[in-house]
Design a protein around this motif. Structure first.
Motif, PDB file in Angstrom:
ATOM      1  N   THR A 148       0.783  -1.208   0.000  1.00 25.42           N
ATOM      2  CA  THR A 148       0.068  -0.133  -0.029  1.00 25.42           C
ATOM      3  C   THR A 148       0.854   1.283   0.149  1.00 25.42           C
ATOM      4  OG1 THR A 148      -1.817   0.976   1.389  1.00 25.42           O
ATOM      5  CG2 THR A 148      -0.362  -0.124   2.715  1.00 25.42           C
ATOM      6  N   ASP A 149       0.337   2.441  -0.523  1.00 25.82           N
ATOM      7  CA  ASP A 149       1.013   3.669  -0.442  1.00 25.82           C
ATOM      8  C   ASP A 149       0.915   4.280   0.715  1.00 25.82           C
ATOM      9  OD1 ASP A 149      -1.473   4.262  -0.834  1.00 25.82           O
ATOM     10  OD2 ASP A 149      -1.091   5.695  -2.663  1.00 25.82           O
ATOM     11  N   ARG A 150       0.158   3.891   1.777  1.00 26.49           N
ATOM     12  CA  ARG A 150       0.052   4.787   2.776  1.00 26.49           C
ATOM     13  C   ARG A 150      -0.200   3.695   4.003  1.00 26.49           C
ATOM     14  NH1 ARG A 150      -4.855   9.223   3.628  1.00 26.49           N
ATOM     15  NH2 ARG A 150      -3.948  10.265   5.457  1.00 26.49           N
ATOM     16  N   ASP A 210       4.292   0.632   2.560  1.00 31.51           N
ATOM     17  CA  ASP A 210       4.427  -0.800   3.511  1.00 31.51           C
ATOM     18  C   ASP A 210       3.599  -1.820   2.811  1.00 31.51           C
ATOM     19  OD1 ASP A 210       5.319  -2.299   5.389  1.00 31.51           O
ATOM     20  OD2 ASP A 210       4.039  -1.244   6.981  1.00 31.51           O
ATOM     21  N   GLY A 211       3.726  -2.847   3.477  1.00 35.19           N
ATOM     22  CA  GLY A 211       3.056  -3.971   2.734  1.00 35.19           C
ATOM     23  C   GLY A 211       2.377  -4.929   4.062  1.00 35.19           C
ATOM     24  N   SER A 212       1.953  -6.288   3.614  1.00 36.62           N
ATOM     25  CA  SER A 212       1.510  -7.115   4.481  1.00 36.62           C
ATOM     26  C   SER A 212       1.592  -8.646   3.759  1.00 36.62           C
ATOM     27  CB  SER A 212       0.047  -6.971   5.094  1.00 36.62           C
ATOM     28  OG  SER A 212      -0.670  -6.696   4.041  1.00 36.62           O
ATOM     29  N   LEU A 213       1.200  -9.589   4.382  1.00 35.70           N
ATOM     30  CA  LEU A 213       1.414 -10.979   3.600  1.00 35.70           C
ATOM     31  C   LEU A 213       0.552 -11.716   4.509  1.00 35.70           C
ATOM     32  CD1 LEU A 213       3.336 -13.187   5.264  1.00 35.70           C
ATOM     33  CD2 LEU A 213       5.161 -11.681   4.344  1.00 35.70           C
ATOM     34  N   SER A 214      -0.142 -12.741   4.020  1.00 31.98           N
ATOM     35  CA  SER A 214      -1.170 -13.669   4.727  1.00 31.98           C
ATOM     36  C   SER A 214      -0.805 -15.222   4.079  1.00 31.98           C
ATOM     37  CB  SER A 214      -2.437 -13.167   4.639  1.00 31.98           C
ATOM     38  OG  SER A 214      -3.463 -14.167   5.190  1.00 31.98           O
ATOM     39  N   LEU A 215      -0.790 -16.081   5.039  1.00 27.62           N
ATOM     40  CA  LEU A 215      -1.032 -17.334   4.485  1.00 27.62           C
ATOM     41  C   LEU A 215      -1.805 -18.220   5.400  1.00 27.62           C
ATOM     42  CD1 LEU A 215       0.899 -19.552   2.675  1.00 27.62           C
ATOM     43  CD2 LEU A 215       2.193 -19.938   4.638  1.00 27.62           C
ATOM     44  N   GLY A 216      -2.556 -19.008   4.787  1.00 22.97           N
ATOM     45  CA  GLY A 216      -3.683 -19.887   5.478  1.00 22.97           C
ATOM     46  C   GLY A 216      -4.040 -21.176   4.882  1.00 22.97           C
ATOM     47  N   ALA A 217      -5.093 -21.824   5.309  1.00 25.04           N
ATOM     48  CA  ALA A 217      -5.592 -23.033   4.891  1.00 25.04           C
ATOM     49  C   ALA A 217      -7.041 -23.249   4.988  1.00 25.04           C
ATOM     50  CB  ALA A 217      -4.348 -24.362   5.291  1.00 25.04           C
ATOM     51  N   THR A 259       1.450  -8.067   9.457  1.00 27.13           N
ATOM     52  CA  THR A 259       0.908  -6.505   9.111  1.00 27.13           C
ATOM     53  C   THR A 259       2.203  -5.721   8.444  1.00 27.13           C
ATOM     54  OG1 THR A 259       0.874  -6.116  11.393  1.00 27.13           O
ATOM     55  CG2 THR A 259      -1.079  -6.925  10.629  1.00 27.13           C
ATOM     56  N   SER A 260       3.492  -5.996   8.841  1.00 21.11           N
ATOM     57  CA  SER A 260       4.409  -5.090   8.296  1.00 21.11           C
ATOM     58  C   SER A 260       5.287  -6.020   7.722  1.00 21.11           C
ATOM     59  CB  SER A 260       4.948  -4.071   9.224  1.00 21.11           C
ATOM     60  OG  SER A 260       5.918  -3.385   8.711  1.00 21.11           O
ATOM     61  N   VAL A 261       5.871  -5.741   6.322  1.00 21.64           N
ATOM     62  CA  VAL A 261       6.755  -6.339   5.592  1.00 21.64           C
ATOM     63  C   VAL A 261       8.080  -5.318   5.308  1.00 21.64           C
ATOM     64  CG1 VAL A 261       5.321  -8.154   4.871  1.00 21.64           C
ATOM     65  CG2 VAL A 261       5.708  -6.095   3.335  1.00 21.64           C
TER      66      VAL A 261
END
Length: 215
Positions: free
Chosen positions: A22-24, A34-41, A59-61
């Protein structure tokens, strides 16, 4: 459906993940990228019982603090009636076992109904409608969430949603030749109702029957 949750859960045996930028950074009040990532099943079978979806969210990468904040999510769903009815219901819980900055947030609960159909009959454009309530959707208080998504072509879809405080619009593209991979561009708070308008780009994947638990 970009910007809100839904009444569906991942089918049993599916693994999924996404990376978003995201730009904000709204939570910090800064305009830093900043960015985020998710991994699930997904587990179980929502058609015959209760489907369960579990995910780990970071929530922060940013390089300087990668992984220092995040939480777990759990979602339980069921499909009502025969497949032609296409009515799904789910209850989800976010901010479980949160750490870092996310630990300041209480557990959030969302209850949603989702249905699917075709505009113009069986050969028309596929659509998705979601209606629900989030425990913290409106300035930390319970509020309505709603959304409508439409398949424009075999590979392109669009959606509009309301997440309790503001509206979102988005476009999603299935990547040709890459099964289960999609790219989405979302404008959150599109009317700048909460002074938090921002663009989010996400790349996601879903792999069915990944570990033999498909329903």
């Amino acid at each position: 459906m970009q910007g809100i949750g839904s009444g569906t859960v991942a089918p049993g045996g599916t693994i999924f993940g996404s990376v978003s930028g995201t730009d904000r950074r709204v939570d910090s009040g800064s305009d830093d990228v900043d960015g985020s990532l998710s991994l699930g099943a997904g587990f179980g079978d929502a058609a015959t019982g209760i489907g369960v979806q579990a995910s780990l969210n970071v929530t922060s990468v940013e390089d300087r603090d990668f992984g220092d904040s995040g939480y777990l999510s759990l979602k339980f769903g069921h499909r009502f009636g025969d497949p032609d009815l296409n009515l799904h219901a789910a209850i989800g819980f976010d901010n479980i076992a949160a750490w870092g900055d996310a630990s300041d947030n209480s557990i959030e609960t969302t209850v949603a109904l989702t249905t699917f159909g075709y505009l113009g009959g069986a050969w028309g454009k596929p659509y998705m409608v979601t209606l629900g309530v989030g425990s913290d959707a409106r300035d930390g208080d319970p509020g309505l969430i709603a959304g409508f998504g439409l398949g424009l072509t075999e590979y392109l879809g669009a959606s509009i949603s309301y997440s309790g405080d503001y509206s979102n619009i988005g476009l999603g593209v299935k990547v040709p030749g890459a099964k289960g991979v999609s790219v989405a561009l979302t404008c959150n708070d599109v009317f700048d109702e909460e002074d938090s308008r921002r663009a989010t780009l996400s790349v996601s994947f879903a792999l069915k029957n990944a570990f033999g638990l498909g329903g």
